[in-house]
Structure formats: structure tokens, C-alpha cells
Design a protein around this motif. Structure first.
Motif, PDB file in Angstrom:
ATOM      1  N   LYS A   1      95.586  10.776   1.856  1.00 19.37           N
ATOM      2  CA  LYS A   1      95.071  10.782   3.205  1.00 19.37           C
ATOM      3  C   LYS A   1      93.557  10.545   2.759  1.00 19.37           C
ATOM      4  N   ALA A   2      92.906  10.880   1.752  1.00 20.79           N
ATOM      5  CA  ALA A   2      91.440  10.699   1.503  1.00 20.79           C
ATOM      6  C   ALA A   2      91.175   9.336   1.359  1.00 20.79           C
ATOM      7  N   THR A   3      92.003   8.330   0.755  1.00 20.42           N
ATOM      8  CA  THR A   3      91.987   6.963   0.677  1.00 20.42           C
ATOM      9  C   THR A   3      92.327   6.345   1.868  1.00 20.42           C
ATOM     10  N   ASN A   4      93.109   6.887   3.115  1.00 23.70           N
ATOM     11  CA  ASN A   4      93.372   6.333   4.083  1.00 23.70           C
ATOM     12  C   ASN A   4      93.565   7.491   5.186  1.00 23.70           C
ATOM     13  N   PRO A   5      92.510   7.830   5.794  1.00 23.24           N
ATOM     14  CA  PRO A   5      92.822   9.035   6.677  1.00 23.24           C
ATOM     15  C   PRO A   5      93.376   8.771   8.099  1.00 23.24           C
TER      16      PRO A   5
ATOM     17  N   LEU B   1      96.990  12.502  11.229  1.00 23.00           N
ATOM     18  CA  LEU B   1      97.302  13.019   9.818  1.00 23.00           C
ATOM     19  C   LEU B   1      96.681  14.434   9.458  1.00 23.00           C
ATOM     20  N   GLY B   2      95.549  14.853  10.189  1.00 22.84           N
ATOM     21  CA  GLY B   2      95.044  15.992  10.061  1.00 22.84           C
ATOM     22  C   GLY B   2      94.272  16.161   8.470  1.00 22.84           C
ATOM     23  N   THR B   3      94.242  17.400   8.145  1.00 18.68           N
ATOM     24  CA  THR B   3      93.353  17.579   6.849  1.00 18.68           C
ATOM     25  C   THR B   3      94.322  17.790   5.561  1.00 18.68           C
ATOM     26  N   ASP B   4      93.771  17.761   4.565  1.00 14.93           N
ATOM     27  CA  ASP B   4      94.268  18.245   3.131  1.00 14.93           C
ATOM     28  C   ASP B   4      94.191  19.673   2.897  1.00 14.93           C
ATOM     29  N   GLU B   5      95.116  20.151   2.016  1.00 12.71           N
ATOM     30  CA  GLU B   5      95.070  21.330   1.437  1.00 12.71           C
ATOM     31  C   GLU B   5      94.268  20.825   0.007  1.00 12.71           C
ATOM     32  N   SER B   6      93.348  21.669  -0.332  1.00 15.08           N
ATOM     33  CA  SER B   6      92.484  21.148  -1.543  1.00 15.08           C
ATOM     34  C   SER B   6      93.215  20.998  -2.659  1.00 15.08           C
ATOM     35  N   THR B   7      92.826  20.106  -3.577  1.00 13.79           N
ATOM     36  CA  THR B   7      93.330  19.728  -4.873  1.00 13.79           C
ATOM     37  C   THR B   7      92.491  19.924  -6.091  1.00 13.79           C
TER      38      THR B   7
END
Length: 786
Positions: free
Chosen positions: A634-638, A734-740
Motif C-alpha cells: 500500500k505504501a507503494t500504491n495507496p 485501502l486504509g492504513t497499514d499495520e506497522s512493519t
């Protein structure tokens, strides 16, 4: 004295006489007469001078180091030992020399030269054979040198190369391993385009019935209202869809059933005329009493996706669906019924005699659907499709619809857990015409297209060395070509048709790593600012006393002459098979503009950078690739490829290293933040995926430690930890990510000056950004430099 001896003496005599003669006083006739009268006296002086040889010029009391001839006298004494003075310890360098004095000096030097000549003769005779061999070798070398000079490639170009052998593998774990939140991005893009096409087509086939549509009043044939219903036809014929407030008005010109859920088993063993589908698994009927409320939890128990039986996988539109998708769809159906004032969907044990039906909608701008449906999933589609635009903006309904879309884009991805052996080869031809400029041509080949190291399925797993020209395998490609030259003492200009962003920066704000493993750790903690965008570009930097400033622009599509047009009907963004829109400094350029400010001291650096990356470039509107090269999907394509987007990125990076090698490591760190903006609105089947101008945010950071001469001189040990770019805020569906988190550790053995072997281990938690998944693995990297 023979001629050969005179020849040897000639340069020596001139060396002695010339400096003295230059200081001699002019002689008049009176001086000549005095010379004739005092011959005997002069003869005695000459004899005395001959007896006054010295071993050091410091023995002369009247010769000082500041005298212009001091060095010449010193060389004659130390090299030849043939300088004589007067008995009183003087040289009298400013006094005119008589012929007797000259004769005495020459005689002293002649004795030394004769001695040296005899020694040379003896040496020549003693080493006569060796000298003959040496002469033959020199002649051969001169011949080869002449041949090389005649056939050499270039006198101004140097070749440097690197070959990397990469042996490694990874493993995946967690409940959600093998899934990605954008696995079905291609399908989403296709469905979005199909919806847009349907809207445009239906605008020509529907005759408006009066005033423009208003969401709070009864519609009069508005195209906007009709297209909303046209997409959500459910599982029945389109003739059963009507417009609220317009009795007898139906949408008969729309094709029905296009979003029916396929591949489901609704009623195994149903009586004649039933809708059971043999041989597939899906939503099970006859399992519960009629009238049971159908909730998401219940669907999770009753819905079974295709497993080990025959038949097509359950799908909706172009998406393959799973239990989670079915649960989300029923939740959307229940939310739609609730906003219309109806009750929750209830279970029907035999759809052949008691099919599912929609709740009648009486809201202005809504629709009616008198169709009947064979399962609650098709019913849920129809329930949402009959809502008015105002009802669809209800917070509960909108949240349910976006959750449903988000789930559709998630899916299984192939996981590369096999051991692979790959290579990456780089050749640099570095040319300088003035000694201060640089023409660089980089050639590269690799075979990483079919490996996880290329960043598939998760970009955070990409390796820095992973290269494959157009995914072809073992094909050479032109990595870079650019020219760099100085202007004055402080400015440097770089320009080229294929130049990378970092080629135009005055400094690189990291000491880590000496060896490259995970690609993320090579971006100074900020892949959004340091995008490594590659294309046509130019830049300039200034540097003075540790301070530097850089400014550059690179257009990924700068090679194209088509600025958004489609000559010949070609599809833009089709890559090598078609025509890519592009050009320099236009909407299709895929350009990145970068400004960097830095200060670099001998043991530390602090750098700030800003980069603006526009729509286009690597992201062409169809592939779904973005300008954040490393991070979660998602960070590459939100926005899931449904909209192009611009990125504004900031980065703070720097490093510190000890003044000398010790047990204290060098420390590199960096942080980056990125802001995205969607270029257009997007919908899938009328569900709003994102609005035009929708915002998203992401960030990343890292810390890298590196020990030089670890354990053994020449070897290097390193480790780094950080968070690859992850989405922290998103207006899109798509919303947000859980951290990695990512971590790597490696040790570089410097086998020779040109060969190194690096074993490494890495682990990444949540590379998909969706939680409950992980990846870890090991690598053995061998590097050859030449």
C-alpha cells in the motif's frame, strides 16, 4: 687526452666554469698586464688551490647557504668531489679566475672522472651478458608498447566491473502469510474502467426525462441516477429495476446480472426448478431454520470457498472471492437494508419456493428492485444498488462498502520459498577528457525476475543487487549514461538521457552499508525522498568547506515524444509493445524534482532533502506502481492503481564515524515522511474508492551500524533495523497499514583485494502491511571486483 675523454669532460667542465664565469669581472688591458707580471705568483696559487680540495661545501668560510651558487657547489662536492679552495679556507667565488686556477680545478675533476670511467668500464664488462639480455627485453617491451598504442580502445576510458553471485532463500509465516492487500489490483483497475465505460455508454442510451438530478428530490430520468442502478443489477433481470417516484419507469436498457456471485452452491439437492449447482462449494442452504438472521459471523461458518473439489472458484465481477469477501458483502447488504428502514437479511432454507427479495426503497433518488435472488450474497448486491446517492454517503454504509472493496483487492500471492542462485553484473566505462570531467556508461545484466529478491510479492523483500532487464533474464541493458563536469571550483553539472537521481547529489547521507543486502537499507531511511528515479535529467550542485546544495530533475518518461496522446489508437502505458506517454516537464513525464542541503565534516554528516514526484513514470495508470520504491504494497500504491498520484517527500539523514578504526562502529540513520495526493476520483461498481485530491501519508526510518576491520583487518561487520515505508493515514478505501519492521545482519569476508564473501540473515515482520505475516531468510553473497 683522447677525443672520447674530452667528450666526457666537456659537460663537467662547463658545469664548473659556467657559474663561476657568470660572476667574473670584466678584464681590461691593465688586468692582462698584471696577469703577465704575476705569472709565478698565480702558478703558486694554482698549486696551493690544487692541494686545497674539500669534502663539504661548509668548509668554505665565504660560502653561505643563501648564495645563489650554494646548491651547485654542494652538488659538485657530494657527487664528484672535485671542488678545491684556497689554503685559508675560502672559495673566493666573486673573484675572477686565472687560467692556472682553472687548470687546477679541471685537473681535480679529471682525476675523479677518470676514476669513475674505469669503474663503469669494469661494471659493463662484468655484467655484459646480463645487459644484453636486458636490452633484448627492453626491445621486446618497446615493440609490445607500440602495438598496444596502435590498437588500444581508448586513452581516456577506464573499465570497472562487479559481478555478484547471490545464493539464498526465504521463509514465510503467520496466519496471513501469502496474502497481499493489493493482490487483485489489476482486476480493480479493470472493473473501474468498465464502470466508467458503462456510465459513458448508458449516457447515450438513456433519454433524460426532465430536470437535472438532485439527491433530495424525485429524479426525472437523470443519467447519474440511472448509472448507479445500472451497475448493481443483482442476480435478476434488469426489467425489475425501477425508479422511486416514477411508476412504470424501468431500466430495461441495462444488461442485468453482471455482478451476480458465481460459483456458489446455494441449494444442494433442491427440488426440480431449484438453483443448486452441483460440484462446487459455496453458501450452504438447508443448514439452518428459515428466518435465521444472516450475519457476517454466520457467513464465515456457512461459506466455503473452492477447496479440493472440482468447479470454478467463487467470483464476483472479475474478483475471486473468499470467506472474508462473503462476510463483508453480507455486512454491506445489512447496512443497506438498515438505511432503508428494513430488517437484517434472514435465511431462506429453500430458495426454489422462497427466494430472497430486496427491501423496497422509498427514499428520493432511490430505486426499486423486484427481482428475486438465489442467495444472500446476490441479495446484498441488489440492496446496495437500490440506494440513492445520499443513502450511499451514510457513514455506516460508506464504511461497509469500502471494507468490502478493500477485501476484494486482498488475495493470495505466490511465495518464493525455494533456494535460488542468481547473478548481477555491472560494467562501468568511465571516461575523462580533461581530468576533471566524467562520462559514465553503465551496462548491467541479471536474472532476478523470477525471484522474491526483485520485490515480488512484497517490495520490502527486494535486494539492492536484484536486476533483470525487462524481466527477460540474462539480457544486457543500459543502466545509465550521463556526463558530469565542473564549473569553476565549487559547481558541478550532471546531465544525461539516462541518469539516476543520486548521480546528481553532492553527497550521499549514509555510511551504511559497505555491502548491500535488503534494498530498503540503501535509501538512507527515506525511499520517498531518495526515489532513485531513472530517466532523462539534469542537475547542479555547489559545495564549499563542507557545505553543499544540490538541485536536480529527472523524467522517467523523458524518452517519449507522446505527451498523453494515442497515435494510431495505441494504448498508452503498454510498455515495449505500445507507446508510453511522456516527454520532459509535462503531465506524463513521471518527473522527480529534488533539492538537498548538507554539511559534511571529516567524521559526521547531516543532510535534509525534499523531493516532489509527479504522476506518471513508473506508475503509468495501469500497472499500479508508485514512486515509493520500497515499503508495504500500500505504501507503494495507496490508491490501488485506481488513480495516479503525486508525492511530496521530506527526509532527514546523517552519519557519524570514529576518527580512527576501533570497536566503536559508524552510525547511520535516516527518517522520511511522504504525502500523496490522488489525481482523480475512482469508483468500482459505483462504490467510491477515493475522491479527487484524496490524501495519504506514509513514513519510514532506519539505523545502521558498521564495524570496519571487524575481527580481521579488511573485514566488515554490519547490522541495521528500521521500518520500511508504511501507510499511516489514507482517505482512500485501502486504509492504513499495520506497522512493519525489518532487520538484517551480515559479515563481509575480504578474501582478496578483489573478492569478498558475505553471509547474511534478515527478517521482516508484516511485509504485507496487513498484520499476522512475516518473512525471514539467509543469503550467501560473493562479489568479484575488476
Amino acid at each position: 687526452m683522447n677525443a672520447f675523454r674530452k667528450l666526457l669532460l666537456a659537460p663537467l667542465v662547463m658545469g664548473v666554469v659556467a657559474p663561476l664565469a657568470s660572476q667574473a669581472q670584466s678584464l681590461d688591458m691593465g688586468s692582462v698586464n698584471r696577469y703577465q707580471d704575476q705569472q709565478d705568483i698565480d702558478r703558486m696559487r694554482a698549486i696551493e688551490a690544487q692541494m686545497g680540495q674539500v669534502t663539504s661545501v661548509s668548509q668554505f668560510s665565504d660560502v653561505q647557504p643563501t648564495d645563489w651558487a650554494y646548491q651547485a657547489l654542494s652538488n659538485l662536492v657530494t657527487k664528484y668531489g672535485c671542488v678545491a679552495g684556497y689554503p685559508n679556507g675560502t672559495f673566493k667565488g666573486k673573484q675572477a679566475m686565472t687560467r692556472f686556477e682553472a687548470a687546477a680545478l679541471l685537473n681535480a675533476c679529471l682525476d675523479r672522472v677518470t676514476e669513475m670511467t674505469e669503474q663503469v668500464k669494469r661494471l659493463l664488462k662484468e655484467f655484459e651478458k646480463e645487459l644484453a639480455v636486458l636490452k633484448a627485453k627492453v626491445d621486446g617491451l618497446e615493440s609490445k608498447t607500440a602495438e598496444l598504442a596502435a590498437t588500444q580502445f581508448s586513452t581516456t576510458t577506464k573499465l570497472k566491473g562487479q559481478a555478484v553471485f547471490w545464493l539464498g532463500s526465504s521463509k514465510f509465516g503467520g496466519a496471513n502469510k501469502g496474502t497481499s492487500p493489493v493482490a487483485q489490483v489489476g482486476t480493480g483497475i479493470s472493473e473501474s474502467a468498465a464502470f466508467k465505460s458503462a456510465v459513458e455508454t448508458n449516457a447515450y442510451s438513456v433519454t433524460p426525462g426532465g430536470a437535472s438530478y438532485a439527491p433530495t428530490t424525485t429524479p426525472n430520468g437523470s443519467v447519474e441516477a440511472f448509472t448507479k442502478a445500472a451497475t448493481w443489477t443483482g442476480g435478476a433481470g434488469s426489467a425489475s429495476i425501477g425508479v422511486v417516484g416514477q411508476p412504470g419507469k424501468s431500466l430495461g436498457n441495462y444488461a442485468g446480472g453482471n455482478l451476480a456471485v458465481a460459483g456458489l452452491r446455494s441449494n444442494p439437492g433442491a427440488p426440480a426448478g431449484g438453483t443448486g449447482v452441483t460440484g462446487t462449494y459455496g453458501f450452504l442452504n438447508n443448514a439452518l431454520p428459515a428466518g435465521t438472521v444472516v450475519t457476517s459471523d454466520l457467513v464465515g461458518v456457512m461459506a466455503n470457498t473452492i477447496g479440493n473439489t472440482s468447479g470454478a472458484a467463487p467470483s464476483i465481477g472479475g474478483f475471486v472471492i473468499d470467506k472474508k469477501d462473503m462476510q463483508n458483502l453480507v455486512a454491506l447488504g445489512n447496512a443497506s437494508r438498515a438505511v432503508k428502514g428494513g430488517g437484517l437479511i434472514r435465511y431462506s432454507s429453500n430458495v426454489a419456493t422462497a427466494p430472497y427479495t430486496t427491501v423496497a426503497n422509498t427514499a428520493a433518488g432511490g430505486f426499486t428492485n423486484a427481482g428475486t435472488f438465489t442467495n444472500p450474497l446476490d441479495l446484498s448486491i441488489a440492496e446496495y444498488g437500490t440506494l440513492s446517492p445520499l443513502q450511499q454517503t451514510n457513514p455506516t454504509v460508506k464504511a461497509a462498502a469500502r471494507k468490502f472493496l478493500k477485501g476484494l483487492l486482498e488475495g493470495n500471492v505466490p511465495l518464493g520459498e525455494a533456494v535460488s542462485f542468481n547473478y548481477d553484473i555491472r560494467l562501468d566505462l568511465n571516461t575523462s577528457f580533461t581530468g576533471k570531467d566524467l562520462l559514465r556508461i553503465n551496462l548491467r545484466a541479471g536474472n532476478f525476475a523470477d525471484s522474491i529478491w526483485s520485490g515480488s510479492p512484497y517490495p520490502a523483500l527486494g535486494a539492492e543487487v536484484a536486476y533483470d532487464e525487462l524481466g527477460a533474464g540474462s539480457v544486457w541493458g543500459l543502466g545509465r549514461i550521463y556526463y558530469q563536469f565542473p564549473i569553476g571550483s565549487n559547481f558541478t553539472i550532471t546531465a544525461g538521457p539516462r541518469v539516476r537521481q543520486d548521480d546528481m547529489l553532492a553527497v550521499w547521507p549514509s555510511q551504511y552499508p559497505a555491502d548491500k543486502i535488503l534494498d530498503f537499507f540503501t535509501y538512507a531511511g527515506a525511499p520517498g525522498a531518495y526515489t532513485m528515479n531513472l530517466g532523462a535529467g539534469a542537475g547542479i550542485w555547489w559545495s564549499d568547506k563542507g557545505f553543499s546544495a544540490s538541485a536536480s530533475y529527472v523524467a522517467a518518461n523523458g524518452k517519449s515524444s507522446y505527451s498523453g496522446s494515442t497515435p494510431g489508437g495505441a494504448t498508452l502505458g503498454a510498455g515495449q509493445a505500445g507507446l508510453d506517454a511522456g516527454g520532459i516537464a509535462n503531465a506524463s513525464s513521471g518527473g522527480t524534482g529534488t533539492v538537498q542541503l548538507a554539511y559534511t565534516a571529516p567524521t559526521w554528516n547531516l543532510t535534509a532533502a525534499y523531493a516532489y514526484s509527479q504522476s506518471g513514470g513508473a506508475y503509468d495508470g495501469t500497472t499500479g506502481l508508485g514512486y515509493i520504491p520500497v515499503g508495504t504494497p500500500k505504501a507503494t500504491n495507496p490508491f490501488a492503481g485506481l488513480s495516479q498520484f503525486d508525492v511530496n517527500a521530506l527526509a532527514l539523514s546523517g552519519w557519524w564515524k570514529p576518527s580512527k578504526v576501533s570497536w566503536i562502529p559508524s552510525i547511520s540513520a535516516g527518517w522520511g515522511t511522504n504525502s500523496y495526493s490522488a489525481a482523480k476520483a475512482a469508483q468500482i461498481w459505483g462504490v467510491e474508492a477515493n475522491q479527487k485530491g484524496a490524501k495519504a501519508q506514509s513514513q519510514s526510518w532506519y539505523v545502521g551500524l558498521q564495524w570496519a576491520d571487524a575481527l580481521i583487518k579488511g573485514n566488515t561487520f554490519g547490522t541495521a533495523v528500521g521500518q520500511p515505508t508504511f501507510v499511516t493515514g489514507n482517505d482512500g478505501f485501502l486504509g492504513t497499514d499495520e506497522s512493519t519492521f525489518a532487520w538484517e545482519i551480515w559479515y563481509k569476508f575480504q578474501v582478496t583485494d578483489n573478492i569478498s564473501v558475505t553471509p547474511a540473515f534478515f527478517t521482516i515482520t508484516n511485509p504485507a502491511g496487513s498484520g499476522s505475516n512475516s518473512a525471514y531468510g539467509g543469503v550467501l553473497k560473493t562479489t568479484f571486483m575488476f
